[in-house]
Scaffold this motif. Sequence first.
Motif, short mmCIF file in Angstrom:
data_model
loop_
_atom_site.label_atom_id
_atom_site.label_comp_id
_atom_site.label_asym_id
_atom_site.label_seq_id
_atom_site.Cartn_x
_atom_site.Cartn_y
_atom_site.Cartn_z
N GLU A 215 0.41 -1.05 0.06
CA GLU A 215 0.04 -0.03 -0.06
C GLU A 215 1.06 1.33 -0.43
OE1 GLU A 215 -3.73 -1.70 2.52
OE2 GLU A 215 -2.13 -0.47 3.73
N LEU A 216 0.67 2.35 -0.69
CA LEU A 216 1.13 3.41 -0.60
C LEU A 216 0.29 4.56 0.56
CD1 LEU A 216 2.41 6.56 -0.44
CD2 LEU A 216 -0.07 6.92 -2.53
N VAL A 217 0.42 4.46 1.91
CA VAL A 217 0.38 5.21 2.98
C VAL A 217 0.73 5.90 3.90
CG1 VAL A 217 -0.12 2.57 3.96
CG2 VAL A 217 1.69 3.69 4.82
N ILE A 218 0.12 6.93 4.42
CA ILE A 218 0.76 8.69 5.07
C ILE A 218 1.31 7.22 6.29
CG2 ILE A 218 -0.06 10.21 6.74
CD1 ILE A 218 -2.04 10.94 4.43
N ARG A 219 2.20 8.16 6.81
CA ARG A 219 3.13 7.13 7.96
C ARG A 219 2.81 8.73 9.33
NH1 ARG A 219 6.76 3.11 7.20
NH2 ARG A 219 5.00 2.12 7.44
N HIS A 220 1.93 8.90 10.04
CA HIS A 220 2.17 9.61 11.38
C HIS A 220 3.12 10.01 11.47
CE1 HIS A 220 -2.10 10.59 9.62
NE2 HIS A 220 -2.51 9.42 9.09
N ALA A 221 3.22 11.31 12.52
CA ALA A 221 4.89 11.69 13.27
C ALA A 221 4.43 10.44 14.31
CB ALA A 221 4.36 12.84 13.66
N ASP A 222 3.59 10.09 15.23
CA ASP A 222 3.61 9.07 15.66
C ASP A 222 3.28 8.07 16.08
OD1 ASP A 222 3.89 8.13 18.31
OD2 ASP A 222 2.84 10.02 19.85
N PRO A 223 3.56 7.42 15.81
CA PRO A 223 2.97 5.72 15.11
C PRO A 223 2.09 5.51 16.29
CG PRO A 223 5.16 6.01 14.15
CD PRO A 223 4.74 7.10 15.15
N ALA A 224 1.81 5.52 17.41
CA ALA A 224 1.98 5.34 18.71
C ALA A 224 0.49 5.62 18.95
CB ALA A 224 2.66 5.59 20.00
N THR A 225 0.30 6.49 18.42
CA THR A 225 -0.89 7.38 18.93
C THR A 225 -2.13 7.59 17.82
OG1 THR A 225 -0.53 9.48 19.16
CG2 THR A 225 -0.48 8.58 20.86
N ALA A 226 -1.58 7.16 16.17
CA ALA A 226 -1.63 7.61 14.97
C ALA A 226 -1.49 6.44 14.07
CB ALA A 226 -2.14 8.99 14.39
N ALA A 227 -2.16 4.84 13.67
CA ALA A 227 -2.01 4.70 11.99
C ALA A 227 -1.83 5.03 11.48
CB ALA A 227 -2.58 3.40 12.65
N ASP A 228 -1.05 3.78 10.16
CA ASP A 228 -0.44 4.09 9.09
C ASP A 228 -2.74 4.40 8.41
OD1 ASP A 228 1.26 4.51 9.40
OD2 ASP A 228 2.38 2.32 8.39
N THR A 229 -2.24 5.86 7.50
CA THR A 229 -3.82 6.00 6.78
C THR A 229 -3.86 5.61 5.26
OG1 THR A 229 -4.07 7.32 7.82
CG2 THR A 229 -5.43 7.35 6.27
N PRO A 230 -3.95 3.99 4.86
CA PRO A 230 -4.07 4.10 3.30
C PRO A 230 -4.52 4.51 2.38
CG PRO A 230 -4.83 1.90 4.74
CD PRO A 230 -4.95 3.50 5.78
N LEU A 231 -3.66 5.02 1.41
CA LEU A 231 -4.64 5.45 0.49
C LEU A 231 -4.34 4.71 -1.36
CD1 LEU A 231 -2.45 9.26 0.29
CD2 LEU A 231 -4.18 9.28 1.80
N VAL A 232 -3.24 3.93 -1.29
CA VAL A 232 -3.91 3.31 -2.45
C VAL A 232 -3.03 1.91 -2.14
CG1 VAL A 232 -2.87 2.91 -4.26
CG2 VAL A 232 -4.11 5.62 -3.68
N THR A 233 -4.07 1.02 -2.51
CA THR A 233 -2.92 -0.70 -2.15
C THR A 233 -2.90 -1.08 -3.22
OG1 THR A 233 -5.19 -1.02 -0.70
CG2 THR A 233 -4.62 -2.68 -2.02
N LEU A 234 -2.55 -0.82 -3.79
CA LEU A 234 -1.19 -1.78 -4.54
C LEU A 234 -1.10 -3.49 -5.05
CD1 LEU A 234 0.46 0.82 -4.03
CD2 LEU A 234 2.18 -0.10 -6.52
N ALA A 235 -1.45 -4.33 -4.10
CA ALA A 235 -1.54 -5.88 -3.93
C ALA A 235 -2.69 -5.50 -2.92
CB ALA A 235 -0.02 -6.45 -3.59
N GLU A 236 -3.88 -6.28 -3.10
CA GLU A 236 -4.44 -6.89 -1.92
C GLU A 236 -3.66 -8.10 -0.56
OE1 GLU A 236 -7.21 -5.54 -1.55
OE2 GLU A 236 -7.69 -4.52 -3.25
N GLY A 237 -3.85 -7.81 0.49
CA GLY A 237 -3.54 -8.45 1.07
C GLY A 237 -5.57 -8.85 1.40
#
Length: 544
Positions: A215-237
């Motif tokens: 996936e293309l994701v937004i990785r937030h400044a503090d991963p402990a309080t905000a999980a990655d936000t997916p934007l585009v899925t390139l290969a489905e899990g």
Amino acid sequence: MGKGVKAAVIGGVFTVMVGGAGYGAYNIVSAVSGGGGSGSSASAPKTGTPDEDEVAETTGKFFAAWEQGQATQAAAHTNNAAAAGTLLSAYGEEAHISDVRITPGKATGTTVPFSVKATVSHDGVSKPLSYDSELTVVRGKTTGRALVDWQPSVVHPELKDGDTLVTEESAKPPIEAVGRDGTVLTKEKYPSLGPVLDTLRERYGAEAGGTPGVELVIRHADPATAADTPLVTLAEGKPGKLRTTLSAGVQAAAEKAVKQYAESSVVAVKPSTGEVLAVANHREDGFNAAFQGKVAPGSTMKIITAAMLIDNGVTSMNGPAPCPPTATWQSQTFKNLTGMQPNDGATLANSFLRSCNTAFIKLVDEEPLTDASLTQEAEERFGLGRGDWKTGIVSFDGSVPAVSGPDRAANAIGQGQVQMNPLNMASVTATAITGTFRQPYLVSPELDDRQLAQAKGLPASTAAQLKQMMRLTATQGTAAQAMSGLGGDIGAKTGSAEVAGNATSDSWFTGFRGDVAAAAMVQQGGHGGDAAGPIVAAVLRAGG
């Protein structure tokens, strides 16, 4: 494509295709002349708002460099080259975004909207990426140059300070979150669940049994309080199924209710179990204030204060709680809402249902109460303020610090240093009407063997009195209008919290109907019954 810049790399040579006058035309002239757009070095720095030509020139250069993947050059056209360069570099290198095409829209003053079309690639797989954003051109404070006012949202509208973009195999497998009745919960159908579902995936993706994708994701400044936000899925899990305590029907009602008011949040819980039935937010910042907010709860706090008074033998539901026009505590004078008639013969129930501040202030110095009494009541009986709730996602479990001075009195009416959120106050109501503290949770503790918080709860007599006072408030007091039309066993408490610098108070409301308790907050929403009240009533109507 409309006016604006459209760049492509052909045979290693940067070519600009002109779609009419504007950005493209300027770039050709600039390339031929070698001009940097900064004007004569002998000229004094310009001042004032950039004009139309400067806006076109600056955005043209910025867009052209961005399209070519020239992060340093693009960043040089912003007023924060270091931050811009870092994010624009990640755009191409970590996020693997290429073939960027930017189409500017019509400028409004110095603000230029634009659309982006690009390609995201990873291990031979490519997917299209498209979105809209905007930027504003400002005058450089020292150079006088026209520059892009740097914000991460320029690169993508969902980016905030400290965030970056990454394309890689997902850190956690996707999940299919389902409600208590098996309904699939998606952020498309329940928009405000987006951050919640992202966090659930981050915490329970592996346990749910899925396999990761790319996936293309937004990785937030503090991963402990905000999980990655997916934007585009390139290969489905392969998603794993994760059962939550949420009720699809109550969640839908909560989503609809918060949309009626800006900066609003609501939580509903099942008092008999502690299960969270709904969590919804309607906020510009996307923050899960329903679970993580830390603000004064206003007079909804009087539920805990009333419990303290009863448990310490100061008064009882039918005992005295006079309501004078004002009350002074250690040099600070407290007042009631405008228009409230004083009542020297009021009982606690009467002062509670009318939400008389002065009645509670007058009682906080009675024996055997101390500076720590309210804190002890909150922690030991309502399970608040100890930092040990494990709801399944990030949450704050309230704070009621032991204080002396004027804030001891202010805390008693939900001001001062008390901090709460709708999750906390829904739990307070659940404890008040059942007498038992059951820590709220969104995912069963059996999934990960976590230990839920414990507290001793309330004596049966105290709970019975609190429940009856909330019933009276819902039928005869400040909550009556908001709760009108709701059948069954109902109760409520209103609150309005003053916040320094805001002309309008925050609106708070908590209530119950049968085996559903809910609490809502609307920042700068006014009186409790004005905004938060209708939200809670709508949720209780759906859950009853």
